[in-house]
Design a protein around this motif. Structure first.
Motif, PDB file in Angstrom:
ATOM      1  N   MET A   1      -8.875   8.385  -2.531  1.00 23.70           N
ATOM      2  CA  MET A   1      -8.505   9.607  -3.262  1.00 23.70           C
ATOM      3  C   MET A   1      -8.988  10.799  -2.471  1.00 23.70           C
ATOM      4  SD  MET A   1      -9.276   9.157  -7.293  1.00 23.70           S
ATOM      5  CE  MET A   1      -8.243  10.407  -8.043  1.00 23.70           C
ATOM      6  N   GLY A   2      -8.112  11.769  -2.285  1.00 18.69           N
ATOM      7  CA  GLY A   2      -8.483  12.960  -1.532  1.00 18.69           C
ATOM      8  C   GLY A   2      -9.019  12.613  -0.157  1.00 18.69           C
ATOM      9  N   GLY A   3      -8.507  11.522   0.428  1.00 21.43           N
ATOM     10  CA  GLY A   3      -8.913  11.128   1.761  1.00 21.43           C
ATOM     11  C   GLY A   3     -10.195  10.298   1.807  1.00 21.43           C
ATOM     12  N   ARG A   4     -10.821  10.080   0.655  1.00 21.40           N
ATOM     13  CA  ARG A   4     -12.069   9.307   0.637  1.00 21.40           C
ATOM     14  C   ARG A   4     -11.859   7.958  -0.034  1.00 21.40           C
ATOM     15  NH1 ARG A   4     -14.860  14.390  -0.485  1.00 21.40           N
ATOM     16  NH2 ARG A   4     -14.094  14.117  -2.582  1.00 21.40           N
TER      17      ARG A   4
ATOM     18  N   THR B   1      -3.892  10.070  -0.598  1.00 23.07           N
ATOM     19  CA  THR B   1      -4.215   9.118  -1.659  1.00 23.07           C
ATOM     20  C   THR B   1      -3.550   7.788  -1.321  1.00 23.07           C
ATOM     21  OG1 THR B   1      -4.303  10.910  -3.255  1.00 23.07           O
ATOM     22  CG2 THR B   1      -3.931   8.713  -4.155  1.00 23.07           C
ATOM     23  N   GLU B   2      -4.277   6.686  -1.504  1.00 23.86           N
ATOM     24  CA  GLU B   2      -3.685   5.363  -1.250  1.00 23.86           C
ATOM     25  C   GLU B   2      -3.863   4.492  -2.474  1.00 23.86           C
ATOM     26  OE1 GLU B   2      -4.264   4.548   3.467  1.00 23.86           O
ATOM     27  OE2 GLU B   2      -6.084   4.589   2.256  1.00 23.86           O
ATOM     28  N   ILE B   3      -2.761   3.822  -2.849  1.00 19.56           N
ATOM     29  CA  ILE B   3      -2.819   2.914  -3.992  1.00 19.56           C
ATOM     30  C   ILE B   3      -2.266   1.546  -3.582  1.00 19.56           C
ATOM     31  CG2 ILE B   3      -2.724   4.734  -5.739  1.00 19.56           C
ATOM     32  CD1 ILE B   3       0.246   4.234  -6.091  1.00 19.56           C
ATOM     33  N   LEU B   4      -2.847   0.523  -4.197  1.00 20.65           N
ATOM     34  CA  LEU B   4      -2.437  -0.848  -3.938  1.00 20.65           C
ATOM     35  C   LEU B   4      -1.665  -1.324  -5.165  1.00 20.65           C
ATOM     36  CD1 LEU B   4      -3.115  -2.745  -1.543  1.00 20.65           C
ATOM     37  CD2 LEU B   4      -5.131  -3.493  -2.850  1.00 20.65           C
ATOM     38  N   ILE B   5      -0.438  -1.803  -4.943  1.00 20.26           N
ATOM     39  CA  ILE B   5       0.415  -2.195  -6.079  1.00 20.26           C
ATOM     40  C   ILE B   5       0.999  -3.571  -5.843  1.00 20.26           C
ATOM     41  CG2 ILE B   5       2.330  -1.490  -7.571  1.00 20.26           C
ATOM     42  CD1 ILE B   5       2.499   1.135  -6.252  1.00 20.26           C
TER      43      ILE B   5
ATOM     44  N   MET C   1       0.344  21.878  -3.568  1.00 19.31           N
ATOM     45  CA  MET C   1      -0.235  21.763  -4.917  1.00 19.31           C
ATOM     46  C   MET C   1      -0.747  20.355  -5.116  1.00 19.31           C
ATOM     47  SD  MET C   1       2.173  23.312  -7.911  1.00 19.31           S
ATOM     48  CE  MET C   1       1.356  22.491  -9.271  1.00 19.31           C
ATOM     49  N   THR C   2      -1.546  20.149  -6.156  1.00 17.44           N
ATOM     50  CA  THR C   2      -1.915  18.788  -6.540  1.00 17.44           C
ATOM     51  C   THR C   2      -0.902  18.297  -7.573  1.00 17.44           C
ATOM     52  OG1 THR C   2      -3.328  19.393  -8.395  1.00 17.44           O
ATOM     53  CG2 THR C   2      -4.332  19.429  -6.198  1.00 17.44           C
ATOM     54  N   HIS C   3      -0.680  16.982  -7.598  1.00 24.05           N
ATOM     55  CA  HIS C   3       0.331  16.423  -8.496  1.00 24.05           C
ATOM     56  C   HIS C   3      -0.129  15.078  -9.063  1.00 24.05           C
ATOM     57  CE1 HIS C   3       3.437  19.121  -6.670  1.00 24.05           C
ATOM     58  NE2 HIS C   3       2.718  18.917  -5.574  1.00 24.05           N
ATOM     59  N   PRO C   4       0.129  14.826 -10.339  1.00 26.35           N
ATOM     60  CA  PRO C   4      -0.127  13.490 -10.894  1.00 26.35           C
ATOM     61  C   PRO C   4       1.050  12.561 -10.574  1.00 26.35           C
ATOM     62  CG  PRO C   4       0.526  15.020 -12.643  1.00 26.35           C
ATOM     63  CD  PRO C   4       0.553  15.798 -11.361  1.00 26.35           C
TER      64      PRO C   4
ATOM     65  N   LEU D   1       0.865  -1.174   0.000  1.00 24.90           N
ATOM     66  CA  LEU D   1       0.000   0.000   0.000  1.00 24.90           C
ATOM     67  C   LEU D   1       0.907   1.230   0.000  1.00 24.90           C
ATOM     68  CD1 LEU D   1      -3.086   0.829   0.340  1.00 24.90           C
ATOM     69  CD2 LEU D   1      -2.449   1.341   2.699  1.00 24.90           C
ATOM     70  N   TRP D   2       0.752   2.079  -0.990  1.00 22.58           N
ATOM     71  CA  TRP D   2       1.517   3.328  -1.019  1.00 22.58           C
ATOM     72  C   TRP D   2       0.572   4.474  -0.691  1.00 22.58           C
ATOM     73  CZ3 TRP D   2       5.826   3.763  -5.331  1.00 22.58           C
ATOM     74  CH2 TRP D   2       6.744   2.708  -5.155  1.00 22.58           C
ATOM     75  N   ARG D   3       0.992   5.272   0.301  1.00 18.84           N
ATOM     76  CA  ARG D   3       0.234   6.459   0.715  1.00 18.84           C
ATOM     77  C   ARG D   3       0.958   7.679   0.184  1.00 18.84           C
ATOM     78  NH1 ARG D   3      -0.644   4.502   6.423  1.00 18.84           N
ATOM     79  NH2 ARG D   3      -2.712   3.567   6.219  1.00 18.84           N
ATOM     80  N   ILE D   4       0.252   8.488  -0.579  1.00 17.51           N
ATOM     81  CA  ILE D   4       0.890   9.652  -1.203  1.00 17.51           C
ATOM     82  C   ILE D   4       0.132  10.906  -0.785  1.00 17.51           C
ATOM     83  CG2 ILE D   4       1.736  10.597  -3.395  1.00 17.51           C
ATOM     84  CD1 ILE D   4       0.426   7.408  -4.053  1.00 17.51           C
ATOM     85  N   ASN D   5       0.893  11.925  -0.445  1.00 15.81           N
ATOM     86  CA  ASN D   5       0.277  13.210  -0.144  1.00 15.81           C
ATOM     87  C   ASN D   5       1.221  14.308  -0.619  1.00 15.81           C
ATOM     88  OD1 ASN D   5      -1.648  15.002   0.711  1.00 15.81           O
ATOM     89  ND2 ASN D   5      -1.800  14.142   2.775  1.00 15.81           N
TER      90      ASN D   5
END
Ligand code: C2O
Ligand code: CU
Ligand code: CU
Length: 496
Positions: free
Chosen positions: A437-440, A459-463, A421-424, A413-417
């Motif tokens: 996404m955005g905490g939701r 933001t959390e992503i599963l990889i 600014m917002t970033h891709p 699980l990667w947590r990104i913040n």
């Protein structure tokens, strides 16, 4: 087929009066008006990139060259391209078949060819470690192990990516999967179209310019005009029926919020890494840099329409520019009824989103505009010094430092913040699933396989990491605002 070769010289007469009148107006105006919107003739036909089917064996040559492209009719700009003046051919790979390519460098600088979104080992990925100089050839043999999808390729030389992509070293990849019965329109150039969307700026004479200034260094480049497949506000004649549009945001920094001028509904059928489980109805679609979306638009009512984008800021302390403006992207004319393709949108799609299992580890990433303090970063940017003020977890990218080590086959699980600014955020060598996404919490299946996620809050992503990468050719993770990436908002990881 006799599809138009992209960026052929068009016999459109130069409307010189636009340049003259605007030139005078600019001279008389205060100096802050240093850029203007080019009053080029809209409505030239959309260039459809040539297709290069890439299989095993020799002979698939992709030559990076210096080009002269008429982006504004009658004015040549200095550009770069893969095998053509600006951008490159549409590469078509087939799942289960090796794609062998000879990438030649006939430019004056090091380049790479990064297969953005593909699942290949690090040594084939085309990241910054694989930069090669003028006169050299790089010949990767890519095992194509990826579901049907719309991907991206571009140069990825550290510190030069933004300008090289801006000048044209980019293109689209389509992966076909012969095992899957694609129930959507798929007749290339007939009812299935690539749309490579980029914003660009031109000087008073109509030549392509890449001037950053302080705002551009902080927020990434934002141009005044939108190009699709290298043409300004082009027109596409589509059949009266269902049409598939493969949208790729190949801009350096701009976020688009696409919609049609008549407010019509359309359906998203694929995101970055392949098909969604079912078509998703929408009236507007947001794409951050490097994101892709395939949409199906129904033109059977035969009414002409324009595709536009609401101007979206990347938020934060600097504001987002002129947020209320609408950008013209392209226009559609409708011809005769389709002779091929489905007449109805299927309810379900052969999607490939699978269960990645429980994460064995969590990693945190904070994307920093400034690795020191904000004021010194702004001052450095103001005086044009020290581009290395951006980073991740407080550190700017260092090619000789491995930031993360990941175990092959494990799910994390990667947590990104981000601050300010917002970033891709993009990860190489994988497709991932977005869980927050955005905490939701969001439904990962509905979002589909992604390799870029727009970070607008926690933001959390599963990889799951299925391809190896060694310390010599690690994978990257980075912000896909190319000016941020070049300024150090990037890290690298091994998988093994
Ligand atoms: Cu589009 Cu690191 O890449
Ligand atoms: Cu990539
Ligand atoms: Cu960024």
């Amino acid at each position: 087929s006799d599809l138009p070769f992209p960026f052929q010289r068009r016999s459109i007469h130069l409307k010189r009066r636009h340049f003259l009148s605007l030139g005078v107006a600019t001279l008389a105006a205060p100096v802050i008006i240093s850029r203007r919107t080019v009053a080029a003739e809209p409505g030239a036909p959309l260039p459809i990139p040539d297709v290069m089917e890439v299989g095993p064996g020799a002979g698939n040559i992709l030559s990076a060259i210096k080009g002269r492209a008429e982006l504004i009719p009658g004015v040549e700009s200095d550009t770069l391209g893969y095998g053509q003046d600006y951008l490159g051919p549409l590469l078509r790979f087939q799942r289960g078949r090796t794609a062998s390519i000879d990438v030649e460098n006939r430019t004056d600088d090091p380049i790479t060819a990064h297969w953005h979104g593909m699942h290949v080992p690090g040594y084939l990925d085309g990241g910054p470690q694989l930069a090669f100089g003028p006169g050299k050839t790089w010949s990767p043999e890519l095992p194509v192990d990826h579901p049907a999808a719309t991907l991206f390729y571009h140069s990825h030389v550290h510190g030069r990516t933004a300008e090289q992509v801006y000048r044209g070293l980019a293109g689209m990849i389509i992966i076909d999967d012969p095992e899957i019965d694609d129930p959507l329109p798929r007749d290339y150039g007939v009812n299935d179209f690539p749309l490579i969307v980029q914003d660009r700026s031109f000087d008073r004479s109509g030549r392509l310019t890449y001037d950053l200034g302080m705002m551009g260094r902080m927020q990434g480049f934002h141009g005044d005009d939108v190009l699709v497949n290298g043409a300004i506000r082009p027109k596409l004649t589509v059949p009266a029926g269902l049409v598939r549009l493969r949208l790729l945001n190949a801009s350096n920094a701009r976020i688009y919020d696409f919609n049609f001028t008549d407010g019509r509904q359309f359906h998203q059928v694929a995101s970055d890494g392949g098909l969604l489980p079912s078509p998703a109805a929408m009236v507007n679609l947001r794409l951050a840099p490097a994101e892709r979306a395939e949409i199906i638009v129904d033109f059977s009512d035969q009414s002409a329409v324009r595709l536009v984008s609401r101007n979206v800021g990347s938020g934060g302390m600097m504001g987002g520019g002129n947020n209320t403006a609408t950008l013209d992207v392209m226009s559609f004319d409708v011809g005769d009824a389709s002779t091929s393709g489905p007449v109805q949108l299927p309810g379900f799609l052969p999607a490939t989103v699978s269960d990645l299992g429980e994460p064995v580890r969590t990693r945190e990433f904070i994307l920093n505009i400034s690795s020191g303090n904000m004021i010194s970063s702004m001052l450095n940017n103001l005086i044009g010094q020290d581009r290395q003020t951006m980073g991740i977890n407080g550190e700017p990218y260092d090619m000789s430092r491995i930031d993360q080590q990941v175990q092959l086959g494990e799910t994390e699980l990667w947590r990104i913040n981000a601050d300010m600014m917002t970033h891709p955020f993009h990860v190489h060598g994988v497709s991932f699933q977005v869980v927050t996404m955005g905490g939701r919490a969001v439904n990962p299946a509905a979002i589909g396989w992604k390799d870029v996620v727009h970070v607008e809050g926690p933001t959390e992503i599963l990889i799951r990491f299925d391809k190896p990468a060694t310390i010599d050719t690690p994978f990257m993770y980075h912000c896909h605002i190319l000016e941020h990436e070049d300024a150090g908002m990037m890290g690298q990881f091994t998988v093994g």
